[in-house]
Design a protein around this motif. Structure first.
Motif, mmCIF file in Angstrom:
data_model
loop_
_atom_site.group_PDB
_atom_site.id
_atom_site.type_symbol
_atom_site.label_atom_id
_atom_site.label_comp_id
_atom_site.label_asym_id
_atom_site.label_seq_id
_atom_site.Cartn_x
_atom_site.Cartn_y
_atom_site.Cartn_z
ATOM 1 N N PRO A 11 -5.272 4.604 4.508
ATOM 2 C CA PRO A 11 -5.116 3.445 3.620
ATOM 3 C C PRO A 11 -4.109 2.397 4.118
ATOM 4 C CG PRO A 11 -4.332 5.485 2.582
ATOM 5 C CD PRO A 11 -5.078 5.880 3.801
ATOM 6 N N CYS A 67 -5.939 0.470 6.796
ATOM 7 C CA CYS A 67 -6.957 -0.418 6.213
ATOM 8 C C CYS A 67 -6.315 -1.653 5.597
ATOM 9 C CB CYS A 67 -7.770 0.325 5.154
ATOM 10 S SG CYS A 67 -8.918 1.520 5.876
ATOM 11 N N ALA A 68 -5.201 -1.480 4.899
ATOM 12 C CA ALA A 68 -4.497 -2.636 4.320
ATOM 13 C C ALA A 68 -4.058 -3.574 5.437
ATOM 14 C CB ALA A 68 -3.290 -2.159 3.508
ATOM 15 N N GLN A 116 0.830 -1.213 0.000
ATOM 16 C CA GLN A 116 0.000 0.000 0.000
ATOM 17 C C GLN A 116 0.863 1.261 0.000
ATOM 18 O OE1 GLN A 116 -3.325 0.484 -0.399
ATOM 19 N NE2 GLN A 116 -2.753 2.655 -0.412
ATOM 20 N N GLY A 159 -9.872 0.208 0.034
ATOM 21 C CA GLY A 159 -9.500 -0.449 1.294
ATOM 22 C C GLY A 159 -10.457 -0.115 2.434
#
Ligand SMILES: *Cc1c(COP(=O)(O)O)cnc(C)c1O
Length: 445
Positions: free
Chosen positions: A321, A324-325, A85, A101
């Protein structure tokens, strides 16, 4: 590579070593005293259940950075996902140009949390921020202001969550005034309530207390940890939580389960609410959600979640992000490696060893907890009077032998154990041997 850190305790200096001492001196000069540390030891690397300090000592991690690195520190899938990411983009702000994501984490939480009704999820940065937002959402939905929180509760360090938190020192002292409209209710605490109070009767006591102080039609929400964390790993008597949930439903009060510490396989279920088949209206998660990256969530019934107007929820970094990944990778790790099953094994192993220890040491009044969220409550032998001095000295002895141990409890007399679920039996047994030694030397001394 962190996955090459040998999963063994090894001390090469006294704790703290000379490099940690030098860094502590820099910390004292640069960081305010309010930001205290459990150990005067600086981390250099970590992997699995081992933290390597700057002097090269390999410490066994029974704290998981306070229930965060549930899938192990620098878990392989998490590291790979974050690296991928970070090469794509680091931030756009979901409120400006959204990305998949965030939506994928929301979908995963909507599916994983208890209840098969239609749900929505909003993402935030910290547990406290998510609890605040759950209350905002409940207020928008009910058009009421009041919030019920419980004795021994911990919900964070922001103004509203300090108000919800019970313990004065160190969390609230000197930091008021606090957010209004918070009402405190008595908890079910089986070790202290004695055997007299069933879950149902403890709930009746709490409800009578609430109704004596505030009319239910003034209440937006009840916020409760299904197993209390900082308050002392307190499991309420069976029947307590379901009775409260029923009462909330009868009075249109939003039941908010704060699963910040108990969520994500920690207690031997994906969420602690599942142990009693509870389906909360809103569930708040953080800590174990993303393998160490800062992320938090509010998940709940679509009708409640959608009560906040367009643009009313959000934040610059909420659902970052990278986080979230990491969350998707952590959730996949829990599934693929059956970490729920592993948490149940850890409970069996730890409770057996700690109960052996209890037979030798009358300061252990209670051994409790679920999954890999296990605690011993220390008391003056033959009573329920808290013995915080023993908790302090036992934890200090364990730490000096290379085991990271945390304490908790309103009286500071509870030793709590939160190993990563990936920790093997050998390392756990070594940590428990060290604990037994720490109990033995403090018994003599
Ligand atoms: C840690 C914790 C919080 C606060 O989370 P932060 O990420 O530190 O803000 C809230 N509720 C519970 C139950 C917690 O254990």
């Amino acid at each position: 590579m962190t996955d090459q850190i040998p999963q063994r305790r090894r001390l090469v200096t006294a704790i703290p070593g000379p490099r940690s001492r030098a860094m502590m001196a820099r910390k004292s000069a640069a960081v305010p005293v309010g930001v205290a540390t459990t150990m005067p030891v600086f981390a250099d690397r970590a992997g699995g259940g081992i933290v390597v300090d700057v002097d090269g000592n390999h410490l066994i991690d029974l704290g998981s950075g306070i229930a965060v690195t549930t899938v192990g520190n620098s878990a392989e899938r998490v590291v790979d996902a974050v690296k991928a990411q970070v090469d794509r983009f680091t931030h756009t702000c979901f409120m400006v140009t959204p990305y998949e994501g965030y939506v994928a984490v929301a979908e995963a939480l909507n599916a994983l949390t208890p209840g098969d009704h239609v749900k929505r999820t909003a993402l935030f940065n910290s547990g406290a921020e998510a609890v605040e937002n759950a209350v905002k959402i409940a207020r928008a939905y009910t058009k009421r202001a009041g919030v019920v929180a419980f004795d021994h509760a911990y919900h964070g360090r922001t103004n509203l969550t300090m108000a919800l938190t019970a313990k004065e020192m160190p969390y609230k002292h000197g930091f008021g005034p606090f957010a209004p409209a918070v009402h405190r209710a008595p908890l079910s605490y089986p070790f202290r309530d004695g055997d007299v109070l069933t879950g149902r009767s403890a709930a009746a006591r709490a409800i009578a207390h609430i109704e004596a102080h505030v009319s239910p039609d003034q209440l937006a929400a009840m916020v409760i940890e299904p197993i209390q964390g900082e308050g002392g790993f307190i499991e309420s008597a069976l029947g307590f939580l379901p009775a409260l949930l029923e009462w909330c439903e009868a009075h249109g009060v939003v039941f908010i389960a704060d699963e910040v510490q108990t969520g994500f396989a920690r207690t031997g279920a994906m969420f602690a609410c599942e142990h009693e088949g509870l389906v909360p209206s809103l569930i708040v998660t953080a800590k174990g959600i993303a393998g160490g990256l800062p992320l938090a969530a509010v998940t709940g019934e679509a009708a409640i979640m959608d009560a906040a107007h367009s643009g009313g929820l959000g934040g610059t970094y909420g659902g970052n992000p990278l986080a979230c990944a990491a969350a998707l990778a952590a959730i996949e790790t829990i599934r693929a490696d059956d970490l729920i099953g592993r948490a149940q094994e850890i409970e069996r192993l730890m409770k057996e060893r700690l109960r052996q220890l209890q037979r030798l040491d009358s300061r252990i009044g209670d051994v409790r907890g679920r999954g890999a969220m296990i605690a011993v409550e220390l008391v003056r032998p033959g009573s329920v009077d808290p013995d915080s001095a023993s908790a302090v000295s036992i934890a200090a002895e364990a730490r000096s032998r290379g085991v990271i141990v945390l304490t908790c409890g309103t009286d500071g007399n509870v030793l709590r154990f939160l190993p990563p679920l990936t920790m093997g039996d050998e390392l756990l047994h070594d940590a428990l041997d060290v604990l037994a030694e720490a109990f033995a030397v403090t018994r003599r001394g």
